[in-house]
Design an enzyme around this catalytic site. Sequence first.
Site, PDB file in Angstrom:
ATOM      1  N   HIS A 204       0.852  -1.197   0.000  1.00 25.39           N
ATOM      2  CA  HIS A 204       0.000   0.000   0.000  1.00 25.39           C
ATOM      3  C   HIS A 204       0.878   1.234   0.000  1.00 25.39           C
ATOM      4  O   HIS A 204       1.924   1.291   0.652  1.00 25.39           O
ATOM      5  CB  HIS A 204      -1.038   0.001   1.127  1.00 25.39           C
ATOM      6  CG  HIS A 204      -0.530   0.220   2.516  1.00 25.39           C
ATOM      7  ND1 HIS A 204      -0.318   1.468   3.049  1.00 25.39           N
ATOM      8  CD2 HIS A 204      -0.234  -0.650   3.501  1.00 25.39           C
ATOM      9  CE1 HIS A 204       0.093   1.350   4.300  1.00 25.39           C
ATOM     10  NE2 HIS A 204       0.157   0.078   4.601  1.00 25.39           N
ATOM     11  N   ASP A 222       5.525   2.126   7.440  1.00 28.14           N
ATOM     12  CA  ASP A 222       4.150   1.776   7.033  1.00 28.14           C
ATOM     13  C   ASP A 222       3.637   2.797   6.013  1.00 28.14           C
ATOM     14  O   ASP A 222       3.031   3.775   6.385  1.00 28.14           O
ATOM     15  CB  ASP A 222       3.265   1.734   8.285  1.00 28.14           C
ATOM     16  CG  ASP A 222       1.859   1.236   8.006  1.00 28.14           C
ATOM     17  OD1 ASP A 222       1.608   0.739   6.903  1.00 28.14           O
ATOM     18  OD2 ASP A 222       1.008   1.363   8.908  1.00 28.14           O
ATOM     19  N   GLU A 255      -5.415   1.985   1.614  1.00 27.47           N
ATOM     20  CA  GLU A 255      -5.394   0.788   2.476  1.00 27.47           C
ATOM     21  C   GLU A 255      -5.750   1.145   3.900  1.00 27.47           C
ATOM     22  O   GLU A 255      -6.526   0.457   4.570  1.00 27.47           O
ATOM     23  CB  GLU A 255      -4.001   0.124   2.414  1.00 27.47           C
ATOM     24  CG  GLU A 255      -3.913  -1.210   3.147  1.00 27.47           C
ATOM     25  CD  GLU A 255      -3.454  -1.117   4.602  1.00 27.47           C
ATOM     26  OE1 GLU A 255      -3.446  -2.156   5.286  1.00 27.47           O
ATOM     27  OE2 GLU A 255      -3.128  -0.008   5.087  1.00 27.47           O
ATOM     28  N   GLU A 256      -5.169   2.241   4.380  1.00 27.38           N
ATOM     29  CA  GLU A 256      -5.343   2.638   5.785  1.00 27.38           C
ATOM     30  C   GLU A 256      -6.776   3.066   6.097  1.00 27.38           C
ATOM     31  O   GLU A 256      -7.146   3.203   7.248  1.00 27.38           O
ATOM     32  CB  GLU A 256      -4.390   3.789   6.128  1.00 27.38           C
ATOM     33  CG  GLU A 256      -2.912   3.484   5.924  1.00 27.38           C
ATOM     34  CD  GLU A 256      -2.329   2.586   6.999  1.00 27.38           C
ATOM     35  OE1 GLU A 256      -3.095   2.009   7.793  1.00 27.38           O
ATOM     36  OE2 GLU A 256      -1.106   2.448   7.029  1.00 27.38           O
ATOM     37  N   ASP A 283       3.940  -5.162   3.510  1.00 30.94           N
ATOM     38  CA  ASP A 283       3.440  -4.051   4.318  1.00 30.94           C
ATOM     39  C   ASP A 283       4.228  -4.037   5.631  1.00 30.94           C
ATOM     40  O   ASP A 283       3.986  -4.879   6.492  1.00 30.94           O
ATOM     41  CB  ASP A 283       1.930  -4.239   4.576  1.00 30.94           C
ATOM     42  CG  ASP A 283       1.326  -3.073   5.350  1.00 30.94           C
ATOM     43  OD1 ASP A 283       2.059  -2.139   5.702  1.00 30.94           O
ATOM     44  OD2 ASP A 283       0.108  -3.115   5.603  1.00 30.94           O
ATOM     45  N   HIS A 360       1.433   4.902  12.108  1.00 31.66           N
ATOM     46  CA  HIS A 360       0.207   5.715  12.168  1.00 31.66           C
ATOM     47  C   HIS A 360       0.405   6.998  12.975  1.00 31.66           C
ATOM     48  O   HIS A 360      -0.542   7.519  13.561  1.00 31.66           O
ATOM     49  CB  HIS A 360      -0.985   4.915  12.735  1.00 31.66           C
ATOM     50  CG  HIS A 360      -1.316   3.703  11.931  1.00 31.66           C
ATOM     51  ND1 HIS A 360      -2.328   2.834  12.241  1.00 31.66           N
ATOM     52  CD2 HIS A 360      -0.757   3.217  10.787  1.00 31.66           C
ATOM     53  CE1 HIS A 360      -2.373   1.869  11.333  1.00 31.66           C
ATOM     54  NE2 HIS A 360      -1.419   2.078  10.452  1.00 31.66           N
TER      55      HIS A 360
END
Length: 398
Positions: A204, A222, A255-256, A283, A360
């Site tokens: 992603h 990420d 994706e997130e 990922d 994140h």
Amino acid sequence: MNKLLVIGMVLFVSSASWAARPILAETSFLRALKIPIIAEEPTSHVAYAYVTSEMEDRLIDNSHLFGKCAGFEVLPELQVQSPEQLLTTLKSLQAKNEDYDRAPMRALQMTADPQIESALQQVSEQNLRATVEWLSSYPTRASRDAKANDPVTAFKDRLQQMTAFTGYPVSIELIDHRGTKQKSIHLTISGKGRPNEIIVFGAHFDSINNQWGGGNAPGADDNASGSANLLETLRILLAQPQPQRTLEFFWYAGEESGLIGSSEIAAQYKTQKKDVVAVLQLDMTLYPGTAPFTLGSMTDFTSAWMRDYLRAMNDTYIKANIVEDKCGYGCSDHASWYRNSYATLMPFEATMRTMNPNIHSSQDTLNQKLNFAHSAMFTKIALVMAMDLGNSAARQPY
Ligand code: BES
Ligand code: ZN
């Protein structure tokens, strides 16, 4: 009409006013939090529920205790399968995995091929670092950001430069989505001998900042890491002869925000009855949370045959230490393909418990703890899949 379907439809109709949405989550989590289960699949321990945002918050708090991300998968609004069909699919895939693990033909063997060995030596940690530096220098790659497509177009331009002088046709396109304005990037190397047999390589491209107040989302680990692994795979591959099978590379959008890009793409491939032989998802590959050269191989939403294939290539080429683990939910884009009955593999930087704690957030940047030699293993996995599986007739034996 089936009872489950009726309950599902009633809840769906009322979902607009209650602002609830359909999810798949680990059955035990839903039970512990007393969230009503609409349908469950006992062998893979996942269940289907409609959750309000308050329930979602409780699930998130609960999964953080277990070191997970959201801990559940928000299903796309445009599901091809009904909830019941989906759980039936997951059940039969689980049964196939168990059959494979019991079958005498498991435990694949691979013999070393000098051409593959020399390709593996070309993997450059410097290149991986440069790509991760580049992608994480954008303030964000979040799919909901106003400039969500800036890094996407820049990346597509890079691919176009890289493929300008190849000896065989390579096509590159941006894919529009219904669920996000961010586009996915798609590159195809057509197979010479078996063009209808496809191997998918995915990562992603988007990032996210889930912290209160939002902010930058550099997403170095990420998932600039997986995105860079695929770019480096491609660089080396382009100097090799045209493969027999078609190799398709995806850098997915959104994706997130619920596997948006990949779920639309995988559903479309299924509808078009495309013969996807294997799907690799990269990922998070940069943080050696368990130990350098120890990787996690996720056993849920992945195929026993492909995990066996990873073991075989590892014994011959990669020489990593593999530990099996579970996400407990469809934690990345491989789940979109798996739900559509395609064979998937998800090698991961560490175990769930020891993965990068900075994702994140604005802290997911390049730092001393990230390890490019560790990440290089994942480019090697993709390269073996491309050069070995991409030139063979092997496929999942059922
Ligand atoms: N890379 C993460 C999650 C992840 C965690 C993958 C552990 C593998 C092992 C991924 O980008 C992510 O955050 N996924 C979401 C899922 C989704 C359906 C929104 C998550 O876990 O919350
Ligand atoms: Zn993430």
